[in-house]
Design a protein around this motif. Structure first.
Motif, mmCIF file in Angstrom:
data_model
loop_
_atom_site.group_PDB
_atom_site.id
_atom_site.type_symbol
_atom_site.label_atom_id
_atom_site.label_comp_id
_atom_site.label_asym_id
_atom_site.label_seq_id
_atom_site.Cartn_x
_atom_site.Cartn_y
_atom_site.Cartn_z
ATOM 1 N N VAL A 169 0.860 -1.193 0.000
ATOM 2 C CA VAL A 169 0.000 0.000 0.000
ATOM 3 C C VAL A 169 0.897 1.244 0.000
ATOM 4 C CG1 VAL A 169 -1.905 -1.097 1.206
ATOM 5 C CG2 VAL A 169 -0.138 0.043 2.530
ATOM 6 N N HIS A 170 0.309 2.332 -0.398
ATOM 7 C CA HIS A 170 1.052 3.594 -0.410
ATOM 8 C C HIS A 170 0.334 4.579 0.501
ATOM 9 C CE1 HIS A 170 3.581 2.334 -3.806
ATOM 10 N NE2 HIS A 170 2.539 1.555 -4.062
ATOM 11 N N ALA A 171 1.037 5.028 1.532
ATOM 12 C CA ALA A 171 0.454 6.006 2.443
ATOM 13 C C ALA A 171 0.896 7.394 1.999
ATOM 14 C CB ALA A 171 0.878 5.725 3.877
ATOM 15 N N VAL A 172 0.211 8.390 2.505
ATOM 16 C CA VAL A 172 0.437 9.728 1.975
ATOM 17 C C VAL A 172 1.457 10.542 2.764
ATOM 18 C CG1 VAL A 172 -1.848 9.833 0.966
ATOM 19 C CG2 VAL A 172 -1.487 10.640 3.305
ATOM 20 N N ALA A 173 1.977 10.018 3.855
ATOM 21 C CA ALA A 173 2.907 10.815 4.645
ATOM 22 C C ALA A 173 4.137 10.000 5.018
ATOM 23 C CB ALA A 173 2.215 11.314 5.906
ATOM 24 N N VAL A 194 5.614 0.931 8.010
ATOM 25 C CA VAL A 194 4.298 0.847 8.624
ATOM 26 C C VAL A 194 3.652 -0.465 8.220
ATOM 27 C CG1 VAL A 194 2.063 1.952 8.944
ATOM 28 C CG2 VAL A 194 4.073 3.344 8.399
ATOM 29 N N PRO A 248 6.370 8.581 7.832
ATOM 30 C CA PRO A 248 6.227 8.344 9.281
ATOM 31 C C PRO A 248 7.386 8.902 10.096
ATOM 32 C CG PRO A 248 6.019 6.294 8.034
ATOM 33 C CD PRO A 248 6.457 7.338 7.081
ATOM 34 N N ILE A 249 8.557 9.073 9.490
ATOM 35 C CA ILE A 249 9.685 9.593 10.259
ATOM 36 C C ILE A 249 9.352 10.984 10.798
ATOM 37 C CG2 ILE A 249 12.093 10.333 10.136
ATOM 38 C CD1 ILE A 249 12.728 8.032 8.402
ATOM 39 N N GLU A 250 8.569 11.712 10.042
ATOM 40 C CA GLU A 250 8.223 13.065 10.496
ATOM 41 C C GLU A 250 7.288 13.043 11.702
ATOM 42 O OE1 GLU A 250 6.669 15.030 7.100
ATOM 43 O OE2 GLU A 250 8.572 14.912 5.998
#
Lengths: 139, 139
Positions: free
Chosen positions: A101-105, A126, A107-109
DNA sequence: TCTCACTTTAGACCGCTTCTAAGGTTCGCC
DNA sequence: GGCGAACCTTAGAAGCGGTCTAAAGTGAGA
């Protein structure tokens, strides 16, 4: 020709019939198989291929960096031929099915500096969990 | 009294001497042990405790939702007695050290509906990787 | 053609985990 | 306290994913 085979050839890796079948099996689907599932599907095209060859070949592809090895809670490792590292995984708690899947943000941030315990953080993966349509229907 | 024991008692779970030792072993450290490490430490206090009991008990605690089961990229599962499910893990690629961290966002919200492939998504875990201060200094 | 390094194979082996069957413990109830 | 049912623990066997070994097969280059 399989794109994965092309990438493997670039490493001066001998492309044997067995290795080709394994690479094409991996790449032929958008789900991520376990080693045994790869073996099962490879056997449909090459019945005499051995378990050890499948394991060896998968491990070598991982060592070459062309395939990613995913190990998840209590189940067997799965192999992801997607060289694009910028994606995450969605896993069915019922049957273990795994998809990209492709998330929009990034996660490191989301990780504040004071939660980093002095680490140099280089990556974040994730893992989404839930039930696939089939398992939801069966429940 | 161990806080984990208190939580377990609330599930009407029989608190036997073996289970108490296992719960207190888990909770007595900030490291996340493997089942065998739990067994080893439990044996220091109760030498006759059996491997099956440790495995059974850990699995039951996980089923009750009071302990989280973690599988790092290595071989055996590790057990995290932290009942706060709202945390993630930071792992050192050098030495395998694992710490709990708290991120500021819920990753589920960042997964668009058209990336869910029909799944009912129930949880998301983030695994951060990097180098801890010691390993960075050694590198 | 010969040679030597690389590859494949079957099956043994290993480590982690779960299962099985038997015996022990605890709890509610009288 | 005494009883029975349900629950718990135990040692050892079994299962499973994965790796290793030794021998045979394959193929590119001298």
């Amino acid at each position: 020709m399989s794109d994965l085979v092309t990438r493997l050839r670039r490493h001066n890796w001998r492309i044997t019939p067995q290795r080709r079948v394994i690479a094409e099996t991996l790449e032929g689907s958008h789900v991520h198989y376990t080693a045994d599932e790869v073996l099962e599907r490879a056997c449909e095209r090459m019945p005499e291929i051995s378990r050890a060859t499948v394991y060896n070949t998968l491990n070598e592809m991982v060592a070459l960096g062309e395939v990613i090895e995913l190990s998840l809670q209590g189940r067997s490792k799965r192999y992801d031929p997607n060289a694009d590292h910028d994606h995450h995984h969605l896993i069915c708690d019922g049957c273990g099915l795994m998809k990209d899947v492709h998330a929009v943000a990034d996660p490191i941030e989301w990780l504040p500096g004071d939660e980093r315990h002095g680490f140099t953080v280089t990556s974040a993966a994730v893992t989404y969990r839930g039930l696939c349509p089939d398992c939801r229907a069966a429940a």
